[in-house]
Design a protein around this motif. Structure first.
Motif, PDB file in Angstrom:
ATOM      1  N   ASN A 202       5.660 -22.198   2.474  1.00 50.15           N
ATOM      2  CA  ASN A 202       4.603 -22.591   1.558  1.00 50.15           C
ATOM      3  C   ASN A 202       5.064 -22.498   0.105  1.00 50.15           C
ATOM      4  O   ASN A 202       4.625 -23.263  -0.753  1.00 50.15           O
ATOM      5  CB  ASN A 202       3.376 -21.701   1.764  1.00 50.15           C
ATOM      6  CG  ASN A 202       2.182 -22.174   0.957  1.00 50.15           C
ATOM      7  OD1 ASN A 202       1.761 -23.319   1.057  1.00 50.15           O
ATOM      8  ND2 ASN A 202       1.639 -21.286   0.131  1.00 50.15           N
ATOM      9  N   ASN A 203       5.966 -21.547  -0.153  1.00 47.47           N
ATOM     10  CA  ASN A 203       6.511 -21.395  -1.500  1.00 47.47           C
ATOM     11  C   ASN A 203       7.530 -22.479  -1.837  1.00 47.47           C
ATOM     12  O   ASN A 203       7.740 -22.793  -3.014  1.00 47.47           O
ATOM     13  CB  ASN A 203       7.171 -20.024  -1.660  1.00 47.47           C
ATOM     14  CG  ASN A 203       6.170 -18.886  -1.641  1.00 47.47           C
ATOM     15  OD1 ASN A 203       5.021 -19.070  -2.013  1.00 47.47           O
ATOM     16  ND2 ASN A 203       6.597 -17.717  -1.200  1.00 47.47           N
ATOM     17  N   TYR A 205       7.843 -25.731  -0.007  1.00 44.51           N
ATOM     18  CA  TYR A 205       7.520 -27.115   0.325  1.00 44.51           C
ATOM     19  C   TYR A 205       6.034 -27.420   0.159  1.00 44.51           C
ATOM     20  O   TYR A 205       5.177 -26.560   0.374  1.00 44.51           O
ATOM     21  CB  TYR A 205       7.892 -27.428   1.778  1.00 44.51           C
ATOM     22  CG  TYR A 205       9.305 -27.121   2.156  1.00 44.51           C
ATOM     23  CD1 TYR A 205      10.358 -27.936   1.749  1.00 44.51           C
ATOM     24  CD2 TYR A 205       9.612 -26.008   2.948  1.00 44.51           C
ATOM     25  CE1 TYR A 205      11.663 -27.654   2.100  1.00 44.51           C
ATOM     26  CE2 TYR A 205      10.918 -25.718   3.311  1.00 44.51           C
ATOM     27  CZ  TYR A 205      11.938 -26.544   2.881  1.00 44.51           C
ATOM     28  OH  TYR A 205      13.227 -26.256   3.236  1.00 44.51           O
ATOM     29  N   ILE A 206       5.765 -28.662  -0.196  1.00 37.85           N
ATOM     30  CA  ILE A 206       4.438 -29.231  -0.009  1.00 37.85           C
ATOM     31  C   ILE A 206       4.557 -30.055   1.269  1.00 37.85           C
ATOM     32  O   ILE A 206       5.370 -30.984   1.339  1.00 37.85           O
ATOM     33  CB  ILE A 206       4.039 -30.139  -1.186  1.00 37.85           C
ATOM     34  CG1 ILE A 206       3.953 -29.311  -2.472  1.00 37.85           C
ATOM     35  CG2 ILE A 206       2.709 -30.822  -0.901  1.00 37.85           C
ATOM     36  CD1 ILE A 206       3.725 -30.156  -3.704  1.00 37.85           C
ATOM     37  N   ARG A 229       8.355 -28.340  -3.543  1.00 34.14           N
ATOM     38  CA  ARG A 229       7.236 -27.910  -4.374  1.00 34.14           C
ATOM     39  C   ARG A 229       7.586 -27.865  -5.859  1.00 34.14           C
ATOM     40  O   ARG A 229       6.726 -28.029  -6.724  1.00 34.14           O
ATOM     41  CB  ARG A 229       6.727 -26.545  -3.908  1.00 34.14           C
ATOM     42  CG  ARG A 229       5.473 -26.053  -4.606  1.00 34.14           C
ATOM     43  CD  ARG A 229       4.913 -24.810  -3.967  1.00 34.14           C
ATOM     44  NE  ARG A 229       4.347 -25.081  -2.661  1.00 34.14           N
ATOM     45  CZ  ARG A 229       3.126 -25.591  -2.440  1.00 34.14           C
ATOM     46  NH1 ARG A 229       2.354 -25.907  -3.487  1.00 34.14           N
ATOM     47  NH2 ARG A 229       2.677 -25.788  -1.227  1.00 34.14           N
ATOM     48  N   LYS A 230       8.860 -27.632  -6.171  1.00 38.96           N
ATOM     49  CA  LYS A 230       9.279 -27.486  -7.565  1.00 38.96           C
ATOM     50  C   LYS A 230       9.433 -28.817  -8.283  1.00 38.96           C
ATOM     51  O   LYS A 230       9.547 -28.856  -9.509  1.00 38.96           O
ATOM     52  CB  LYS A 230      10.604 -26.721  -7.630  1.00 38.96           C
ATOM     53  CG  LYS A 230      10.510 -25.293  -7.133  1.00 38.96           C
ATOM     54  CD  LYS A 230      11.870 -24.612  -7.173  1.00 38.96           C
ATOM     55  CE  LYS A 230      11.791 -23.193  -6.629  1.00 38.96           C
ATOM     56  NZ  LYS A 230      13.134 -22.538  -6.626  1.00 38.96           N
ATOM     57  N   THR A 232       8.024 -32.389  -9.478  1.00 39.47           N
ATOM     58  CA  THR A 232       6.729 -33.017  -9.731  1.00 39.47           C
ATOM     59  C   THR A 232       6.821 -34.503 -10.038  1.00 39.47           C
ATOM     60  O   THR A 232       5.801 -35.164 -10.249  1.00 39.47           O
ATOM     61  CB  THR A 232       6.028 -32.300 -10.908  1.00 39.47           C
ATOM     62  OG1 THR A 232       6.872 -32.367 -12.061  1.00 39.47           O
ATOM     63  CG2 THR A 232       5.744 -30.849 -10.560  1.00 39.47           C
TER      64      THR A 232
END
Length: 280
Positions: A202-203, A205-206, A229-230, A232
């Motif tokens: 969860n930390n 990947y989206i 996730r990092k 955008t």
């Protein structure tokens, strides 16, 4: 001469497995009593165990050592299991056996620091998992898909076969010790490890593994999507389309590791698709 030598080696091998180890029946099924009983058995197995194939030798040995509660030795033996893969698959090799290494490392930490197993396991698992390459984490996840109930049943089936016996031959002792190792390790780490991996992922990947896309003819295709996730900004996509469900997460993560959005589309009728199976 050659036939004589082969016969002698065969006889020695049969005699080795025919050796009897004291293993008295005990009606006390308390887990602590069973643990001590299996520890003693594993110690005898380690003393007698021989195998000329290094890969097989260490693959069995570290399991016996865990049951014997020789945790530092078990980790060294696990390193020997990984050693042949360090050259052929260096990015994935360290993940091999992480479920057993994390258990053994947690036991060492628990004993040294007088803390709960849960706390020790959380600390050691996160430490080991965070040290893995992204390719290795994709491998590590697969080791936490075991059926703990089935492993328990397998062990107790072998244990029941020793009812009314005061000893056990080496071959059966090896099988029983190996089965106990799998049962006891997974029964204690499976829920913990699965939750810790979910937190880690969860930390990083989206992800969305429940996407359904309607095709022009009305058919439904199931997608799994992973993004870093990092990041955008928009990224290029690697799309894999196949009929084999079960590896979506690792395939997507491999794409993310290499700088892409990872998407796996399964054939209609597979995974979440409600359609009749219709490949291509």
């Amino acid at each position: 001469m050659r036939k004589t030598l082969l016969l002698a080696l065969l006889t020695f091998s049969l005699n080795l497995f025919a050796q009897k180890i004291s293993f008295p029946k005990d009606s006390n099924t308390d887990s602590a009593v069973l643990s001590m009983k299996m520890k003693v058995l594993a110690t005898h197995v380690i003393e007698l165990y021989e195998n000329d194939n290094p890969s097989e030798y260490f693959d069995n040995l570290f399991r016996y050592q865990i049951v014997a509660q020789e945790y530092k030795k078990a980790i060294r033996s696990l390193d020997s299991v990984r050693s042949p893969f360090l050259e052929s698959a260096p990015k994935q090799a360290k993940a091999i056996g992480i479920q057993y290494e994390s258990y053994a490392a947690a036991r060492i930490t628990q004993l040294n620091n007088k803390i709960s197993f849960k706390e020790a396991y959380t600390n050691r698992f996160n430490e080991l998992y965070n040290a893995l390459t992204p390719e290795a984490t994709a491998v590590a996840v697969n080791y936490f898909n075991a059926d703990a109930g089935q492993l328990k049943e397998n062990f107790y089936t072998l244990l029941k076969a020793q009812d009314n016996k005061d000893s056990i031959d080496l071959k059966d002792a090896m099988a029983l010790t190996r089965a106990y190792n799998s049962y006891i390790v997974y029964s204690q780490i499976l829920a913990l490890g699965t939750n810790l991996i979910a937190e880690q992922e969860n930390n990083k990947y989206i992800k969305d593994d429940s996407v359904l896309v309607k095709m022009p003819d009305g058919g439904m295709i199931s997608l799994t999507i992973y993004r870093d996730r990092k990041i955008t900004v928009p990224q290029p996509v690697v799309l894999l389309y196949n009929i084999y469900p079960g590896q979506e997460a690792s395939d997507c993560k491999r794409a993310v590791t290499n700088g892409f959005v990872g998407i796996v589309a399964n054939t209609r009728g597979k995974r979440l698709s409600p359609d009749t199976l219709e490949p291509f």
